[in-house]
Design a protein around this motif. Structure first.
Motif, mmCIF file in Angstrom:
data_model
loop_
_atom_site.group_PDB
_atom_site.id
_atom_site.type_symbol
_atom_site.label_atom_id
_atom_site.label_comp_id
_atom_site.label_asym_id
_atom_site.label_seq_id
_atom_site.Cartn_x
_atom_site.Cartn_y
_atom_site.Cartn_z
ATOM 1 N N ALA A 1 -2.692 2.745 8.390
ATOM 2 C CA ALA A 1 -1.919 2.415 7.189
ATOM 3 C C ALA A 1 -1.767 0.905 7.051
ATOM 4 N N LEU A 2 -1.635 0.465 5.817
ATOM 5 C CA LEU A 2 -1.305 -0.933 5.547
ATOM 6 C C LEU A 2 0.208 -1.091 5.512
ATOM 7 N N VAL A 3 0.687 -2.176 6.068
ATOM 8 C CA VAL A 3 2.095 -2.552 5.948
ATOM 9 C C VAL A 3 2.125 -3.839 5.131
ATOM 10 N N LEU A 4 2.868 -3.828 4.041
ATOM 11 C CA LEU A 4 2.863 -4.954 3.101
ATOM 12 C C LEU A 4 4.274 -5.498 2.982
ATOM 13 N N ILE A 5 4.432 -6.745 3.326
ATOM 14 C CA ILE A 5 5.776 -7.331 3.313
ATOM 15 C C ILE A 5 5.840 -8.389 2.218
ATOM 16 N N GLU A 6 6.861 -8.236 1.400
ATOM 17 C CA GLU A 6 7.021 -9.139 0.256
ATOM 18 C C GLU A 6 8.273 -9.968 0.477
ATOM 19 N N PRO A 7 8.115 -11.216 0.905
ATOM 20 C CA PRO A 7 9.303 -12.006 1.246
ATOM 21 C C PRO A 7 10.099 -12.453 0.015
#
Lengths: 228, 228
Positions: free
Chosen positions: A189-195
């Protein structure tokens, strides 16, 4: 369109410049206990025309505890320490998850960039497969192991049965390899973090510098110079 | 007396061996948001006859948010990633704080090693001063700045008024220096983490290895081999 915030320009440059600058620490919470692990950043995704709204892409095995922790509390923090330049970036924001199709893409409110990409019909599955294929065969093989953290009753001997390498999605040459690719891709899975909040400490400058960056509801960034 | 657990023997060796192996990430919680920052490990303290009960010593400015966070929830996690050997140690345990005398030494239940040292009359203030004196003058000067994270209204220019170096407790040669030492030492505290649970991942071995270590109420460690 807003210009990219200073922290992003600096981080992108360092990320491209130093070999080990792709390792960061992703922190979550598990029942009132903070949890940190080293993760490799694979990409900084920026939308065309929205270069001020980056998404940090890392990957995971869908069976690891961090996935459950993100589902329970998707506010995470990344601590990105770059030894070579003595810069520390602490990025706080929401995490989204992109597992195999059929499993729900997970994201919550406030993920401006992620939602904008979804609205535009961004093909997350194509991105997931592209990242999968770009990794090493050894890395891909790690997603064919039994559940991470589960007991190895037979001790280290058990590991001898694990595949050492798994081909790309187009590289399988027989049924056995095809099954391994399917299994690995299913756990990937991709983990996408949006700061939305960034604390940048520059220990390589003298005197040291420290700056806080807040993202407003409209996606624009404000900058505050603070005591390191 | 129990023998030191395997993770401690391995970590101590790497800590002594590699220049950059003294940097770890200390994670806490601030109102449901996980917090991580890079910290330098100054020492691994082990009691004579209790070498299986280590305490990890790092330092802080008493005015930083991590202190407040530890007072609110003293269960912390350290992620100690050693790039050179590709080892990751995730240590979970209780944090204790040793500020200047007059401020309360903070520790909670379950800190076997810390409490045992207190019972034996261990001189924490002497240790605090010893660590303070062992650091660089530049580092000591950082505790004479205004409160970390506070606004610099005048921008980076303000930093020109900060002292660049502060002498050791015995090195001050005039009243001004003595005052700086007093101020720095007043803001300086030890942070002591006593791990009770360790997750050791060895990415430098092939196949990779992973081991969980639990400390029982009697201080002895049990080891479980798990899937990486």
């Amino acid at each position: 369109m807003s210009p990219p915030p200073r922290w992003l320009t600096a981080l992108s440059k360092l990320f491209g410049e130093y070999k080990n600058a792709n390792v960061m620490q992703l922190t979550t919470i598990a029942e009132a206990v903070p949890q940190a692990r080293s993760c490799i950043v694979r990409e900084l995704i920026s939308l065309d025309g929205n270069e001020h709204l980056p998404i940090i892409l890392t990957t995971t095995d869908i069976r690891t505890p961090k996935v459950e922790q993100i589902l329970a509390n998707d506010t995470v923090q990344i601590n990105w320490w770059i030894e070579d330049s003595m810069d520390q970036f602490r990025l706080t924001g929401k995490a989204s998850l992109v597992p195999e199709p059929g499993n729900r893409v997970f994201h919550s409110g406030g993920t401006l960039a992620f939602e904008s990409l979804l609205t535009r019909g961004f093909d997350w599955e194509a991105k997931r497969v592209q990242v999968f294929d770009s990794l090493s065969g050894h890395m891909r093989a790690s997603w064919c192991r039994p559940t991470p953290g589960s007991l190895m009753k037979g001790g280290y001997e058990e590991a001898k049965d694990w595949p050492e390498t798994v081909p790309t999605t187009s590289g399988a040459t027989n049924e056995k390899e095809k099954k391994l690719v399917e299994q690995a891709l299913g756990n990937f899975a991709l983990v996408l973090i949006e700061p939305t909040y960034v604390d940048w400490v520059q220990l390589g400058t003298s005197p040291n510098r420290r700056t806080f960056f807040h993202r407003g509801d409209d996606g624009s960034w404000t900058e505050t110079i603070v005591v390191p």
